[in-house]
Design an enzyme around this catalytic site. Structure first.
Site, short mmCIF file in Angstrom:
data_model
loop_
_atom_site.label_atom_id
_atom_site.label_comp_id
_atom_site.label_asym_id
_atom_site.label_seq_id
_atom_site.Cartn_x
_atom_site.Cartn_y
_atom_site.Cartn_z
N GLU A 436 0.83 -1.18 0.00
CA GLU A 436 0.00 0.00 0.00
C GLU A 436 0.88 1.25 0.00
OE1 GLU A 436 -1.42 1.48 3.44
OE2 GLU A 436 -2.74 2.89 2.43
N ASP A 509 1.53 -1.46 6.76
CA ASP A 509 2.09 -0.94 8.00
C ASP A 509 1.40 -1.56 9.21
OD1 ASP A 509 4.09 0.81 7.15
OD2 ASP A 509 2.58 2.28 6.53
N ASP A 511 -0.13 -0.24 11.48
CA ASP A 511 -0.95 0.82 12.08
C ASP A 511 -2.40 0.67 11.63
OD1 ASP A 511 -1.04 1.58 9.47
OD2 ASP A 511 -0.01 3.49 9.75
N ASP A 513 -4.27 2.16 9.31
CA ASP A 513 -4.53 2.01 7.89
C ASP A 513 -4.10 0.64 7.39
OD1 ASP A 513 -5.66 4.47 7.65
OD2 ASP A 513 -3.80 5.49 7.05
#
Ligand code: TSJ
Length: 649
Positions: A436, A509, A511, A513
């Protein structure tokens, strides 16, 4: 048992003599520790949470038997779990067959739970009621207190072995059972409980058991919270919850129930103005993710009733029909059946095999829905009109798709420009990284070994899979390159023999997102390319969290524990030396070399294989929390932001 092992047992267990039956017991629990997957699915985050469900199932059985109204599940500091109920208390009397207290038997003999004791409404779920000994075997320690007969009985274990025989430790004026356990670090890859995962599951149990009160509590410092759940309306309130941010087509929730012999079925449903079908089915409160006979019975009856009703009110011409799919567009439905001898089939043992449930659900829906529509003609007309619209849209889409597909790039072998392909052609040797974001993709393209590693970059917000009909995915600019790149088609046309890579690696990631992207992709694979997951071709890359620097020396760490260990190692005997610790903000921040070294080099990287269980969990999170509306999705992300690095999709 080897002599060595016997000695080991005797030394750790000084006050306990082992006879033949005990050895069998220990071998039974040892089998659990040797092959945990067979008993709790996995040793990853999902298995860790499964321990809690195994224990809670016992309290729920007690509630089903009519003897328990309150259950509390607590995450204690240190990630131990306490489950407590106000049932009758596990029996403590000596069993004639074994000469042991029933309590001991429950925790030491495989498949013993729930099998003893008198009548009442007994249901057997998939792994229901058999789990106490499994949890015990998988716990570094476990203790149980039973309030019964005015006394408090207590017993303790470690890794399945008794460390304190049952004894009375006090007096009490009520009844109930409390179990506290610490999952064994030797058995689990992660030990950190996710409050939201437990809360979501317990909420589901509360919906499925109308009137039962379930509390969840998190006592860990800094994340204290609790929820108190009790739904008098049962699965009606479940539908209200699922549809809470959707626009309903009719105001009330349709509820139908019926029983036959020892079994019963209840169904709650409501249409909304979206396209997605949300069907959540349960057998003995076990979520039947793979569906089964009860779902079949429902689908058959729904299609028949709506077609018959449509003709009756003349919305459908004599020769006109709406398909099953048309009848379920925008439908949210919960089907819950209870039966005595549930047969669970399928890959994850979540498919109900009892054909009598098809008959029962079919009969209940055929009869009750017809009556409902007769009595509520406004609702009937709205539902029929919706099904007709779906039918027309589907027909138009099919025609459009066919004309596109004839000259489809799918067959032309042309690859999307978002794909940087590899040189190797043997799928068994090829990997594709789904990345991404621009900068991460840039680093991945430069850092990769282009002989066998392909990179597909995806950026921007992906299509919300929930919102789309399967046919729309062909035209979606975010997913289409993925479908093309993999080369095996989609849905009913999916052909795994055409797959171009046998490792499909989601690199996102650690995180919010990243978690979002992973959930979306897993849901997409689960719904439209399920064999990929069944064959174990889908992986999650595990990027490092920290970079540690001491002078010219650099290391990376993938967890907090590893960070601390490496930092200590780098310091060596020199506690004052400065080790700089930086948190990686994201993949995009790494240069190509770093990315290769830490996350892509097959010699050094960690990949986590995605299981069907993981995908089912993602699909469910998706269904309930990432539906049509943006707001609940945002809420979910905000709420989970602090845990997201632990999510195990
Ligand atoms: F099994 C367990 F340890 F995991 C466990 C069981 C954990 C917890 C938190 C609760 C329970 C549990 C078991 N709660 N309530 C019961 N009830 C019985 O085991 C029980 C009590 C009485 C009778 C009876 O026939 O008198 C029968 C049963 C099965």
């Amino acid at each position: 048992m080897s002599e060595e092992k016997q000695n080991e047992l005797n030394t750790t267990q000084t006050n306990h003599e082992y006879g033949g039956s005990e050895i069998q017991v220990l071998e039974g629990l040892e089998a659990v520790r040797k092959r945990p997957g067979m008993y709790i699915g996995s040793t990853s985050e999902s298995g860790l949470h499964h321990l809690v469900y195994e224990i809670v199932d016992n309290s729920i059985d007690e509630a089903l038997a009519g003897h328990c109204t309150d259950i509390t599940v607590t995450i204690n500091p240190g990630n131990t779990i306490t489950v407590t109920d106000n049932g009758r208390g596990i029996p403590v009397d000596i069993q004639p067959q074994t000469g042991k207290p029933a309590l001991e038997v429950v925790f030491t003999i495989l498949h013993a739970g729930g099998k003893f004791g008198g009548g009442g409404y007994k249901v057997s779920g998939g792994l229901h009621g058999v789990g106490a000994s499994v949890v015990n075997a998988m716990s570094e320690w476990l203790e149980v207190q039973v309030h019964k007969n005015g006394e408090i009985y207590e017993m303790k274990f470690s890794r399945g072995k008794i460390t304190q025989e049952m004894k009375v430790v006090g007096k009490t004026d009520h009844t109930g059972t409390t179990v506290t356990f610490k999952p064994d670090p030797e058995m689990f890859e992660t030990l950190e409980y996710n409050y939201d995962t437990l809360h979501t599951r317990m909420r589901e149990e509360a919906f499925l058991n109308a009137g039962l009160r379930i509390q969840t509590v998190d006592l860990r410092p800094g994340q204290e919270q609790e929820d108190d759940m009790c739904y008098e309306g049962g699965i009606r309130e479940f539908i209200a919850f699922i549809n809470q941010n959707k626009a309903p087509v009719h105001p009330d929730i349709i509820y139908m129930a019926g029983a036959r012999e020892d079994s019963m079925a209840e169904i709650a449903m409501q249409y909304n103005d979206g396209y997605q079908e949300i069907m959540a089915s349960f057998a003995n409160n076990v979520h039947t993710a793979e569906g089964g006979m009860h779902e079949e019975g429902f689908r058959r009856a729904l299609t028949n009733v709506l077609n018959a009703y449509g003709k009756k009110i003349k919305l459908l011409k004599e020769d006109e029909k709406v398909s099953g799919e048309d009848c379920r567009e925008g439908l949210s439905v919960v089907i819950s059946v209870k039966l005595t001898e549930a047969q669970f089939e399928g890959q994850t043992k979540t498919k109900l095999g009892n054909s009598e449930m098809r008959t029962l659900v079919n009969a209940v829906v055929s009869e009750k829905l017809e009556i409902y529509l007769e009595e509520n003609p406004g609702v009937g007309k709205a539902i029929l009109e919706k099904a007709l619209m779906a039918s027309r849209a589907r027909e138009a889409a099919r025609k459009a798709r066919e004309s596109v597909r004839r000259k489809s790039v799918l067959e032309s072998g042309q690859m999307p420009d978002k794909l940087q392909d590899c040189n190797e052609r043997d799928p068994a040797l090829c990997e594709i990284y789904i990345v991404e974001g621009d900068s991460a993709a840039g680093s991945a393209i430069q850092g990769r070994d282009s002989r066998f590693q392909a990179i597909l970059s995806m950026w921007g917000k992906m299509l919300n899979v929930e919102k789309a009909r399967a046919d729309k995915i062909y035209g979606n600019d975010k997913l289409y390159p993925l479908v093309l790149g993999l080369g095996a088609g989609i849905g009913e046309e999916f052909n795994i023999d055409k797959l171009r890579y046998h490792k499909i690696i989601i690199m996102a990631d650690a995180d919010v997102d990243g978690a979002h992207i992973r959930t979306l992709l897993l849901t997409f694979f689960f719904r439209y390319m399920r064999p990929l997951i069944e064959r174990g071709y889908v992986y999650s890359a595990v990027p490092p969290l920290y970079k540690l620097t001491r002078g010219k020396q650099q290391r990376v760490a993938y967890s907090d524990e590893e960070r601390d260990a490496i930092s200590a190692e780098m310091r060596g005997d020199n506690p004052n030396v400065k080790v700089e610790i930086n948190r990686f903000k994201g993949l995009g921040e790494m240069d190509p070399h770093e990315l290769w070294e830490t996350t892509m080099d097959p010699e050094k990287r960690t990949l986590r294989r995605i299981t069907l269980d993981d995908a089912v969990a993602a699909d469910q999170i998706f269904t309930v929390l990432m539906g049509e509306e943006v707001e609940p999705r945002k809420d979910w992300i905000v709420k989970n932001a602090q845990y997201v690095s632990n999510l195990d999709f």
